[in-house]
Design an enzyme around this catalytic site. Structure first.
Site, PDB file in Angstrom:
ATOM      1  N   ARG A   1      -0.096   9.529   2.099  1.00  9.81           N
ATOM      2  CA  ARG A   1       0.741  10.131   1.038  1.00  9.81           C
ATOM      3  C   ARG A   1       0.610  11.665   1.066  1.00  9.81           C
ATOM      4  O   ARG A   1       1.598  12.376   0.929  1.00  9.81           O
ATOM      5  CB  ARG A   1       0.313   9.617  -0.343  1.00  9.81           C
ATOM      6  CG  ARG A   1       0.238   8.099  -0.472  1.00  9.81           C
ATOM      7  CD  ARG A   1       1.550   7.440  -0.860  1.00  9.81           C
ATOM      8  NE  ARG A   1       1.347   6.033  -1.106  1.00  9.81           N
ATOM      9  CZ  ARG A   1       1.522   5.070  -0.196  1.00  9.81           C
ATOM     10  NH1 ARG A   1       1.949   5.369   1.014  1.00  9.81           N
ATOM     11  NH2 ARG A   1       1.303   3.797  -0.500  1.00  9.81           N
TER      12      ARG A   1
ATOM     13  N   GLU B   1      -3.143 -10.260  -6.835  1.00  8.36           N
ATOM     14  CA  GLU B   1      -1.968  -9.649  -6.206  1.00  8.36           C
ATOM     15  C   GLU B   1      -1.682 -10.254  -4.833  1.00  8.36           C
ATOM     16  O   GLU B   1      -2.231  -9.831  -3.822  1.00  8.36           O
ATOM     17  CB  GLU B   1      -2.160  -8.127  -6.047  1.00  8.36           C
ATOM     18  CG  GLU B   1      -0.932  -7.464  -5.409  1.00  8.36           C
ATOM     19  CD  GLU B   1      -1.065  -5.953  -5.196  1.00  8.36           C
ATOM     20  OE1 GLU B   1      -2.179  -5.412  -5.327  1.00  8.36           O
ATOM     21  OE2 GLU B   1      -0.041  -5.332  -4.888  1.00  8.36           O
TER      22      GLU B   1
ATOM     23  N   LYS C   1       0.101 -10.039 -10.172  1.00  4.90           N
ATOM     24  CA  LYS C   1       0.842  -8.865  -9.674  1.00  4.90           C
ATOM     25  C   LYS C   1       1.629  -9.285  -8.440  1.00  4.90           C
ATOM     26  O   LYS C   1       1.127  -9.244  -7.318  1.00  4.90           O
ATOM     27  CB  LYS C   1      -0.142  -7.742  -9.343  1.00  4.90           C
ATOM     28  CG  LYS C   1       0.492  -6.519  -8.697  1.00  4.90           C
ATOM     29  CD  LYS C   1      -0.396  -5.288  -8.808  1.00  4.90           C
ATOM     30  CE  LYS C   1       0.159  -4.131  -8.013  1.00  4.90           C
ATOM     31  NZ  LYS C   1      -0.454  -2.846  -8.325  1.00  4.90           N
TER      32      LYS C   1
ATOM     33  N   SER D   1       5.603  -2.068  -6.733  1.00  2.68           N
ATOM     34  CA  SER D   1       6.922  -1.527  -6.353  1.00  2.68           C
ATOM     35  C   SER D   1       7.200  -1.756  -4.871  1.00  2.68           C
ATOM     36  O   SER D   1       8.373  -1.873  -4.482  1.00  2.68           O
ATOM     37  CB  SER D   1       7.077  -0.057  -6.753  1.00  2.68           C
ATOM     38  OG  SER D   1       6.107   0.768  -6.166  1.00  2.68           O
ATOM     39  N   GLY D   2       6.171  -1.794  -4.048  1.00  2.00           N
ATOM     40  CA  GLY D   2       6.286  -2.289  -2.680  1.00  2.00           C
ATOM     41  C   GLY D   2       7.220  -1.571  -1.727  1.00  2.00           C
ATOM     42  O   GLY D   2       7.689  -2.192  -0.774  1.00  2.00           O
ATOM     43  N   GLY D   3       7.538  -0.301  -1.996  1.00  2.00           N
ATOM     44  CA  GLY D   3       8.426   0.410  -1.083  1.00  2.00           C
ATOM     45  C   GLY D   3       9.849   0.537  -1.622  1.00  2.00           C
ATOM     46  O   GLY D   3      10.710   1.145  -0.980  1.00  2.00           O
TER      47      GLY D   3
ATOM     48  N   ARG E   1       3.638   3.771  -5.769  1.00  2.16           N
ATOM     49  CA  ARG E   1       4.703   4.690  -5.358  1.00  2.16           C
ATOM     50  C   ARG E   1       5.800   4.805  -6.407  1.00  2.16           C
ATOM     51  O   ARG E   1       6.343   5.879  -6.635  1.00  2.16           O
ATOM     52  CB  ARG E   1       5.285   4.230  -4.017  1.00  2.16           C
ATOM     53  CG  ARG E   1       4.354   4.484  -2.865  1.00  2.16           C
ATOM     54  CD  ARG E   1       4.704   3.655  -1.649  1.00  2.16           C
ATOM     55  NE  ARG E   1       4.342   2.246  -1.817  1.00  2.16           N
ATOM     56  CZ  ARG E   1       4.573   1.310  -0.894  1.00  2.16           C
ATOM     57  NH1 ARG E   1       5.158   1.633   0.231  1.00  2.16           N
ATOM     58  NH2 ARG E   1       4.199   0.059  -1.106  1.00  2.16           N
TER      59      ARG E   1
HETATM   60  P1  13P Z   1       3.134   0.078  -4.845  1.00  2.00           P
HETATM   61  O1  13P Z   1       3.748   0.041  -6.224  1.00  2.00           O
HETATM   62  O2  13P Z   1       3.260   1.432  -4.183  1.00  2.00           O
HETATM   63  O3  13P Z   1       3.584  -1.058  -3.989  1.00  2.00           O
HETATM   64  O4  13P Z   1       1.581  -0.076  -5.048  1.00  2.00           O
HETATM   65  C1  13P Z   1       1.118  -1.039  -5.905  1.00  2.00           C
HETATM   66  C2  13P Z   1      -0.178  -1.542  -5.438  1.00  2.00           C
HETATM   67  O5  13P Z   1      -1.140  -1.478  -6.158  1.00  2.00           O
HETATM   68  C3  13P Z   1      -0.258  -2.150  -4.106  1.00  2.00           C
HETATM   69  O6  13P Z   1      -1.490  -2.796  -3.959  1.00  2.00           O
END
Ligand code: 13P
Length: 338
Positions: free
Chosen positions: A30, A174, A216, A258-260, A289
């Protein structure tokens, strides 16, 4: 507070979770994108600027930290968990040790970190953490995820969750089905169904109290290289349907990654889901992100300009807070950004 109360607090209506738990390797990526050197003082400076933002009080129920950050002190002497608690949010900690190659299964991973976890959890509790996170990762292709990667990751997630509850903290479970690839939305639905099913099987076997956990998940969306784009309405409908069919109703909170997705997409999709949410699940965000991209850009422009960094973060937190209530709109997005 009971585990159920903590879970409801971090996912409370109008609030969500800030995932600021990037490992040193991930934050390096990042920072590289904004030309900032990956030094401990820069990592602290960016994160403490976010944790001092006015949005914390109104829109952030919990913050997930990385091992380094939970041990740091702000320039005013408060520990980072104290700073977060001061704003009324709950400090949390990522406890997995990352996704490692799954032996015998090319391109698939198993998340590690169970050895010594009981002792580490005790230390994190003493440092102020009241919830934790463990991320399993599944890629989609013609060949995978394999049944073995689904099974082994669900097993690890369940053993992790049981240890965390024993340590009187709330486990965030998650299982992330990645967006990478050209698969369509129905393939994502199908894989996520298999993954969630196996996770809840194992969680039950390991006697995890479902009222004291947070899920999650990924949203049900087409792969990033898929040509058939889906509307937010379709994403919301399929995501909610998948959750209703595969997540036991005792689970108090569901907080998406959010995953990208872009910042706006992740707000818009969460909003659509909440507009049609007819369940008792508190459905919100646990974005990395999706909450930090604009603030990170401002940090890259001028690390000293705290006001601009916080303005960008406050805006995203507010937008996602609205989405957690189904009250976000493109007009509000533009008005309050201006
Ligand atoms: P993102 O929202 O950027 O996908 O990150 C969340 C997260 O904690 C991934 O493990």
């Amino acid at each position: 507070m009971t585990l159920n109360e903590i879970a409801k607090k971090i996912c409370a209506k109008g609030k969500g979770i800030l995932a600021a738990d990037e490992s040193t390797g991930t934050i390096a990526k990042r920072f590289k994108s904004i030309n900032v050197e990956n030094l401990e003082k820069n990592r602290l400076s960016f994160r403490q600027t976010l944790f001092n933002s006015s949005a914390m009080k109104d829109y952030i129920g919990g913050v997930i930290l990385f091992d380094e950050t939970i041990r740091q002190k702000t320039t005013l002497g408060l520990s980072i968990p104290e700073l977060i608690s001061k704003h009324g949010a709950v400090p949390g900690i990522k406890v997995d040790k990352g996704a490692k190659p799954l032996a015998g299964f090319i391109d698939e991973t198993i998340t590690e970190g169970l050895d010594g976890l009981r002792e580490r959890l005790k230390e994190y509790y003493d440092l102020g953490a009241r919830f934790t996170k463990w991320r399993a990762v599944y890629k989609i292709s013609n060949k995978f995820p394999s049944a073995q990667s689904i099974k082994s990751n669900a097993h690890a997630l369940a053993r992790y969750a049981a240890l965390v509850q024993e340590a009187k903290m709330v486990p965030i479970v998650e299982p992330e089905v990645l967006m990478d690839g050209s698969h369509n939305i129905d393939k994502c639905y199908q894989v996520t169904t298999a993954v969630l099913n196996e996770c809840y099987n194992e969680l039950e076997i390991y006697k995890v109290d479902l009222k004291g956990m947070v899920l999650k998940p990924n949203m049900i969306i087409p792969g990033s290289e898929c040509e058939d784009k889906s509307s937010a309405e379709e994403i919301a409908k399929k995501t909610l349907d998948c959750l209703k069919k595969n997540v036991p109703s005792e689970v108090p909170g569901i907080a998406f990654l959010s995953g990208g997705q872009s910042e706006i997409e992740s707000s818009k999709n969460l909003n659509e889901i909440n507009k049609i949410n007819d369940t008792n699940f508190l459905i919100t965000f646990s974005y990395g992100r999706g909450l930090q991209a604009s603030a990170l850009k401002e940090f890259g422009k001028n690390q000293e300009n705290l006001e601009n960094i916080q303005k960008a973060f406050n805006h995203r937190a507010k937008m996602n807070g609205l989405s957690s209530k189904g009250r976000w709109s493109e007009e509000l997005e533009k008005e309050s950004a201006a």
